[in-house]
Write a protein that holds these residues in place. Structure first.
Motif, PDB file in Angstrom:
ATOM      1  N   UNK B 118       0.820  -1.218   0.000  1.00 44.98           N
ATOM      2  CA  UNK B 118       0.000   0.000   0.000  1.00 44.98           C
ATOM      3  C   UNK B 118       0.849   1.260   0.000  1.00 44.98           C
ATOM      4  N   UNK B 119       2.040   1.247   0.639  1.00 49.63           N
ATOM      5  CA  UNK B 119       2.830   2.477   0.628  1.00 49.63           C
ATOM      6  C   UNK B 119       3.571   2.655  -0.688  1.00 49.63           C
ATOM      7  N   UNK B 120       3.609   1.583  -1.512  1.00 51.20           N
ATOM      8  CA  UNK B 120       4.427   1.692  -2.712  1.00 51.20           C
ATOM      9  C   UNK B 120       3.701   2.423  -3.839  1.00 51.20           C
ATOM     10  N   UNK B 176      -2.895   3.522   8.134  1.00 53.71           N
ATOM     11  CA  UNK B 176      -3.220   4.869   8.624  1.00 53.71           C
ATOM     12  C   UNK B 176      -1.997   5.495   9.273  1.00 53.71           C
ATOM     13  N   UNK B 177      -1.234   4.689  10.022  1.00 55.96           N
ATOM     14  CA  UNK B 177      -0.026   5.204  10.654  1.00 55.96           C
ATOM     15  C   UNK B 177       0.958   5.713   9.615  1.00 55.96           C
ATOM     16  N   UNK B 178       1.195   4.914   8.573  1.00 54.86           N
ATOM     17  CA  UNK B 178       2.132   5.314   7.525  1.00 54.86           C
ATOM     18  C   UNK B 178       1.664   6.600   6.841  1.00 54.86           C
ATOM     19  N   UNK B 203      12.346   4.837   8.658  1.00 51.07           N
ATOM     20  CA  UNK B 203      11.571   6.071   8.842  1.00 51.07           C
ATOM     21  C   UNK B 203      10.115   5.771   9.166  1.00 51.07           C
ATOM     22  N   UNK B 204       9.452   5.042   8.260  1.00 46.33           N
ATOM     23  CA  UNK B 204       8.007   4.896   8.411  1.00 46.33           C
ATOM     24  C   UNK B 204       7.630   4.105   9.661  1.00 46.33           C
ATOM     25  N   UNK B 205       8.282   2.953   9.879  1.00 44.49           N
ATOM     26  CA  UNK B 205       7.867   2.107  10.998  1.00 44.49           C
ATOM     27  C   UNK B 205       8.085   2.795  12.345  1.00 44.49           C
ATOM     28  N   UNK B 209       4.896   3.929  14.767  1.00 44.55           N
ATOM     29  CA  UNK B 209       4.819   2.794  15.687  1.00 44.55           C
ATOM     30  C   UNK B 209       3.631   2.837  16.655  1.00 44.55           C
ATOM     31  N   UNK B 210       3.225   4.021  17.176  1.00 48.60           N
ATOM     32  CA  UNK B 210       2.057   4.008  18.068  1.00 48.60           C
ATOM     33  C   UNK B 210       0.847   3.384  17.399  1.00 48.60           C
ATOM     34  N   UNK B 211       0.626   3.770  16.145  1.00 52.33           N
ATOM     35  CA  UNK B 211      -0.534   3.266  15.429  1.00 52.33           C
ATOM     36  C   UNK B 211      -0.377   1.780  15.102  1.00 52.33           C
ATOM     37  N   UNK B 212       0.865   1.359  14.750  1.00 47.18           N
ATOM     38  CA  UNK B 212       1.097  -0.058  14.457  1.00 47.18           C
ATOM     39  C   UNK B 212       0.835  -0.909  15.693  1.00 47.18           C
TER      40      UNK B 212
END
Lengths: 297, 293
Positions: B118-120, B176-178, B203-205, B209-212
């Motif tokens: 999805x991020x790609x 959503x976090x990303x 960067x992204x993770x 992280x709170x949302x993940x």
């Protein structure tokens, strides 16, 4: 007094004047152009989402038709649609949906009231805060469906047992989130409330609930998700024993009869109701409150 | 221009005699031992727990509630002991946990892959958001009858419904976090020349992280509930195994103390995972990074 050291000033170096000739930009290609109709349509979020949906329906239909999957294992999309219309035509489906929703809403409403009472008590007396945190830590991880066999023993087969486990699935999630949210309301906002002379219920309504609404709402959403799953699970497991029976029972009954098209029809209705509640109701409430107030992006 | 200054008012000097007795009682005093104990959080919580147990025991004993309806605490503990060492409560628990871990691990992998896709690109993100928002509200347990037909009775069907209950919350929350990782953080990542996997990992993770973690917790909660419910269905449908089946079987044999013992184990496992495992992860990451207090 220390004297400020004077820096030796240097005269500005005069640079030669230059004049640039415009560079040929054609090798870059298009820099700006009006979007074509297709591109503008493709930029609309809903269009893309619908495309994904249509794509999946087409893949599903093509797969079941080409690979000749027996409808006993995986009915085609058109079969499922026909099954939904069939189920609605003889009013069975409407009765089942209304049965499920009535029990669910009763349980949800009672659970919300119970959570409100618990959280109010916990905000006033420290003993109740301890009782609430201990109870939520213990009962929140307990799947309420596990209580169903016992509830049926205590309250008999029927709606009361269902409502009991629904309340159990809602109350802890909502109480936990609301309490954490109330605790996190900043002292400044609290003091403003005290300054206005707000006390008791008015203090909660005017200060605590608006300030903690983001957390309270997320608790209500989680509570709804748990209740929804518990309801369907309970009907699946014990729908046979409770009279009436709802959507979960529809799925179970038809899978026993190997009427898989009707199972898919039931799943469709469950998805539809779930999507409606999450995206039409909760999303609207969020847009009107926490997003509008800038508390959540 | 001179401004006319008003003359200074001179107030008469005075001296207060006695102020009278102050109306306050103790302004500051050392807390007594009992008070200091009562201020400790674990002590208060344990007291609540003990009080609940005492009330339970007293109620069942004095009101002479039949053991078939509500067993006493002592009976429940005895049943737990017996279940652990004489019957197969321990092996049933282990069966449940094994399936749960398998489902959780595979579900996390699938959820991670989906959010990576999805991020790609924008279309990948559309596919994920459409699928997840449609399938997330579908209770996984509703798929169990179908799974039983497709995969037969057994661990495979259980893992299938567990996957369904884990993948969507994890993928949705990660996505959503990303999406809400702030632009400066992304630019810093690109400035370092990070791309693809390293960009996501570095960067992204961490930023999302709170949302993940919220997604992982939600996925755990759904999976745990689904597993117990599924084992209850198995219990109703065929002879299976697991903790849910233990509760169901005990209740069917009217061994209510046994059912209570099963519930205690369910509570215990849930409590340990939610308040010890996830809490530790939060402390090691979010609290330490200052993203959560």
């Amino acid at each position: 007094m220390s004297a400020v050291r004077e820096r030796p000033r240097t005269d500005p170096v005069p640079r030669p004047e230059i004049e640039r000739t415009p560079i040929d930009v054609r090798h870059i290609g298009q820099i700006e152009r009006p979007l074509s109709g297709i591109e503008r349509v493709w930029n609309v979020q809903i269009v893309r989402n619908l495309t994904v949906l249509v794509m999946f329906v087409v893949i599903w239909e093509a797969y079941t038709r080409i690979a000749d999957i027996p409808p006993l294992l995986f009915p085609s999309f058109t079969d499922t649609c026909v099954a939904i219309v069939d189920a609605f035509r003889d009013h069975r489906m409407l009765a089942k949906i209304s049965f499920t929703l009535t029990s669910l809403l009763t349980g949800y409403a009672v659970g919300l009231v119970a959570a409100a009472v618990l959280v109010s008590a916990a905000s006033i007396w420290r003993v109740w805060a301890d009782i609430l945190t201990t109870a939520t830590a213990m009962f929140n991880p307990l799947p309420s469906i596990a209580l169903l066999p016992l509830a049926m023993l205590w309250f008999g087969l029927g709606t009361f047992s269902l409502v009991f486990i629904l309340v159990h699935s809602v109350v802890w999630a909502v109480a936990l989130n609301a309490y954490v949210g109330f605790q996190g309301v900043s002292p400044t906002q609290r003091m403003i409330g005290h300054n206005y002379g707000l006390r008791g219920v008015m203090f909660a309504i005017k200060i605590l609930i608006p300030a903690a609404l983001a957390t309270v709402l997320s608790g209500m959403k989680i509570g709804w998700a748990f209740a929804w799953r518990t309801m369907i699970g309970a009907e699946l497991v014990f729908g046979a024993t409770a009279r009436g029976g709802g959507l979960g029972w529809h799925i179970f009954e038809n899978s026993e009869l190997l009427n898989i098209r009707q199972v898919f029809a039931g799943l469709f209705m469950i998805i539809l109701i779930g999507v409606l509640v999450e995206y039409a109701i909760f999303r609207t409430v969020e847009l009107r409150t926490v997003r509008r107030w800038g508390m959540q992006r | 221009m001179a401004v006319e200054r008003p003359p200074l008012l001179e107030r008469p000097e005075f001296e207060r005699q006695s102020l009278g007795k102050a109306a306050t009682t103790d302004v500051a005093r050392p807390l007594s031992l009992a008070e200091r104990l009562a201020n400790m959080d674990p002590v208060r919580k344990l007291t609540v727990l003990l009080a609940a147990i005492v009330i339970w025991e007293l109620y069942t004993r004095t009101a002479e509630v039949p053991a078939l309806i509500f067993p006493t605490f002592v009976d429940t503990i005895a049943a737990l002991w017996k279940g652990l060492f004489q019957y197969d409560l321990a092996t049933q628990t282990w069966t449940s946990l094994k399936i749960l871990f398998a489902g959780y691990a595979i579900g996390m992998a699938i959820g991670a892959t989906l959010s990576f896709i999805a991020v790609s690109g924008r279309f990948g993100s559309d596919i994920l958001s459409t699928l997840a928002s449609m399938l997330n509200p579908l209770p996984a347990i509703a798929l169990l009858p179908l799974a039983l037909i497709w995969f037969g009775l057994g661990a495979k069907s259980l893992v299938f419904v567990l996957l369904h209950s884990i993948v969507w919350p994890v993928a949705l929350n990660t996505h959503t976090g990303f999406m809400s990782v702030s632009e400066p953080l992304r630019m810093v990542g690109r400035n370092y020349g990070l791309r693809n996997v390293r960009y996501v990992a570095k960067v992204l993770i961490p930023a999302a992280f709170p949302s993940i973690l919220a997604g992982l917790k939600l996925g755990w909660a759904f999976a745990w509930r689904t597993l117990i419910a599924a084992e209850l269905v198995f219990g109703a449908a065929s002879e299976g195994g697991g903790l849910g089946w233990f509760i169901f079987a005990s209740r069917n044999e009217l061994d209510i103390a046994g059912a209570f013992a099963g519930l205690l184990v369910v509570i215990l496992i849930g409590f340990v995972v939610e308040n010890v495992v996830f809490r530790k992860i939060e402390e090691r990451t979010l609290v330490r990074w200052g993203m959560q207090s």
